[in-house]
Design a protein around this motif. Structure first.
Motif, PDB file in Angstrom:
ATOM      1  N   UNK A 365       0.781  -1.232   0.000  1.00 12.09           N
ATOM      2  CA  UNK A 365       0.000   0.000   0.000  1.00 12.09           C
ATOM      3  C   UNK A 365       0.810   1.278   0.000  1.00 12.09           C
ATOM      4  N   UNK A 366       2.152   1.158  -0.030  1.00 13.86           N
ATOM      5  CA  UNK A 366       2.983   2.354   0.022  1.00 13.86           C
ATOM      6  C   UNK A 366       4.196   2.196  -0.882  1.00 13.86           C
ATOM      7  N   UNK A 367       4.557   3.230  -1.634  1.00 12.57           N
ATOM      8  CA  UNK A 367       5.749   3.176  -2.482  1.00 12.57           C
ATOM      9  C   UNK A 367       7.033   3.441  -1.704  1.00 12.57           C
ATOM     10  N   UNK A 368       6.918   3.828  -0.438  1.00  9.78           N
ATOM     11  CA  UNK A 368       8.087   4.157   0.367  1.00  9.78           C
ATOM     12  C   UNK A 368       8.866   2.903   0.750  1.00  9.78           C
ATOM     13  N   UNK A 369      10.190   2.932   0.673  1.00 12.39           N
ATOM     14  CA  UNK A 369      10.989   1.783   1.111  1.00 12.39           C
ATOM     15  C   UNK A 369      10.878   1.532   2.608  1.00 12.39           C
ATOM     16  N   UNK A 370      10.506   2.576   3.384  1.00 10.78           N
ATOM     17  CA  UNK A 370      10.340   2.405   4.830  1.00 10.78           C
ATOM     18  C   UNK A 370       9.166   1.488   5.158  1.00 10.78           C
TER      19      UNK A 370
END
Length: 475
Positions: A365-370
């Motif tokens: 649900x998120x493109x962030x690597x975190x």
């Protein structure tokens, strides 16, 4: 259990004097072998471009390395009785080192497979059983053994979890070939440290070696994993290979029973499979390494192929898993004093399966690597919690006279789990590298984790902790 009759005084924690010096090369050897099984995951694009091959070709090289270890670990463990634990350990280091150098200079995929997959695999099969045999013999009570296995498994887990990070840093700073030079240098360091290693039990050159059994067991394991690898090509080939593998393994167990009835010593004693606690412990080991290597390969492939991350960015994302595994593995002695081994194994599976769920939910649900950090941290914590008690449960179930057999069998089962994890995940990804394929692979790994959890729940209930009298169910 004595340290093989070695005339040494006990040190702190029940370990013989000087045993801690021996632990350094043993733990470092487990580190480099685990590192070799995972560091190539972040080099998929670099190797495929440099050697003019495909992602699938690199996957095959990774899987064959793990498969060779699994197939030869049982014979490797048996050879320690005949030629000695230290001699097999040193021979394995030399073979591994030659393979690392050959891999670094590989002009094509074929040479890489010979160096990395074959020679490093054979070397690992020779050197890893002595690591677990010597640790079991030199650390006689559960307290010191939990500490020792905690160190060995921590280094092994770090090698597997930090392999992508270290491999990514080396690949980005120099090249993927330098990662194999790094392995060769570590092998040289282990050889230097191994001067302090002494074999607590003299080898027995007259000990027979079951060649037929070794061939049957190796061929059966190879056919099983190759069947899984063929799943994306031809379903009938897959079924044929799986059936052939099962038939060969059945022939192996038939041969073992025949040898025992004839009064000869087979590759494995059937008595090893009559210990319910050990059998359940080996199932948990198999699934643990399946989840570790399968999730590592899946996440690394997704980040590089789907999101286009380079080796170093991919490796850095795995830092969360490395830190989690390191923290829980190094706490093995403290955890073993407070909680029964069964409880730790169950808790480890729960944390790991939950981590996979969190990883799928947040990363999708998120493109962030975190978004990968919480899930990978939970996976690392869970694996670190249960790796050491699983090994301790199995190794402590048998006496010194069967340590060669059970160490080889235990490591073969674990490495078979590693090869199956990469094969299962890799097959799903090769069919279609996409978000859906990634999620599907992780869901399959979580479902397989439930099998390990079920085996852990079936382990004997016991209040046994490190420092208490040994429980007959675990010794």
């Amino acid at each position: 259990m004595s340290a093989g009759g070695a005339e040494t005084e006990a040190g702190a924690g029940g370990a013989p004097s000087g045993a801690r010096r021996v632990l350094a090369p043993l733990a470092l050897a487990q580190f480099i072998c685990s590192f070799a099984g995972s560091n190539m995951n972040v080099m998929i694009n670099d190797i495929s471009h440099d050697l003019d091959t495909t992602v699938e070709g690199v996957q095959i090289a990774i899987t064959v390395f793990l498969l060779v270890m699994a197939a030869l670990m049982i014979p490797g463990g048996k050879l320690t009785d005949r030629y000695g634990r230290k001699r097999c350990f040193l021979a394995g280091l030399v073979v591994y080192g030659v393979g690392a150098v050959l891999s670094a200079a590989a002009p094509g995929l074929g040479v890489l497979i010979v160096g990395n997959s074959i020679l490093e695999g054979v070397g690992t099969a020779l050197l890893i059983p002595p690591v677990y045999i010597l640790t079991t013999m030199l650390f006689p009570d559960l307290t010191s053994r939990a500490r020792a296995f905690g160190t060995v498994m921590a280094l092994g887990g770090i090698g597997a979890a930090a392999g992508p990070l270290i491999g990514g840093l080396i690949t980005s700073a120099i090249s993927w070939r330098a990662a194999f030079v790094f392995q060769a240098l570590v092998i040289v360091a282990i050889l230097a440290l191994s001067r302090s290693v002494e074999d607590p039990v003299p080898p027995d050159p007259t000990r027979p070696f079951d060649i037929v059994g070794a061939v049957l067991s190796a061929v059966g394991l190879v056919l099983l994993v190759m069947g899984i690898l063929a799943a994306d090509r031809n379903i009938w080939l897959t079924v044929g290979l799986l059936v052939a593998g099962a038939v060969v393994l059945a022939a192996f167990f038939g041969w073992v029973r025949r040898e025992e009835r004839a009064g000869r010593e087979p590759l494995l004693s059937t008595g090893l499979f009559r210990n319910r606690t050990s059998n359940l412990g080996m199932i948990t080991q198999n699934v643990q390494w399946l989840m570790l290597m399968g999730s590592s390969f899946t996440v690394a492939a997704f980040l590089q192929v789907v999101r286009g991350y380079d080796a170093i960015r991919t490796g850095l994302i795995f830092t969360a898993a490395t830190l989690g595994l390191l923290a829980s593995s190094l706490a093995a002695e403290r955890l073993a004093k407070k909680w029964p081994q069964r409880t730790l194994i169950v808790a480890g599976f729960v944390l790991t399966i939950a981590g996979i769920g969190v990883l799928i939910g947040l990363a999708a649900g998120s493109p962030s690597p975190w978004a990968f950090t919480p899930g990978l941290l939970l996976i690392g914590l869970g694996l670190g919690v249960m790796l050491t008690p699983s090994v301790n449960v199995v190794q402590s179930s048998f006496g010194e006279d069967q340590q060669g057999e059970i160490s080889g069998l235990s490591r073969s089962v674990s490495n078979l789990g590693s090869s199956l994890g990469t094969a299962v995940a890799g097959t799903i990804l090769v069919i279609g590298l996409s978000r859906n394929a990634y999620a599907t692979a992780m869901v399959v790994l979580a479902l397989l984790g439930l099998v390990g959890l079920a085996a852990a729940l079936l382990l004997p209930r016991s209040s046994h902790r490190a420092g208490e009298a040994d429980d007959p169910a675990l010794v």
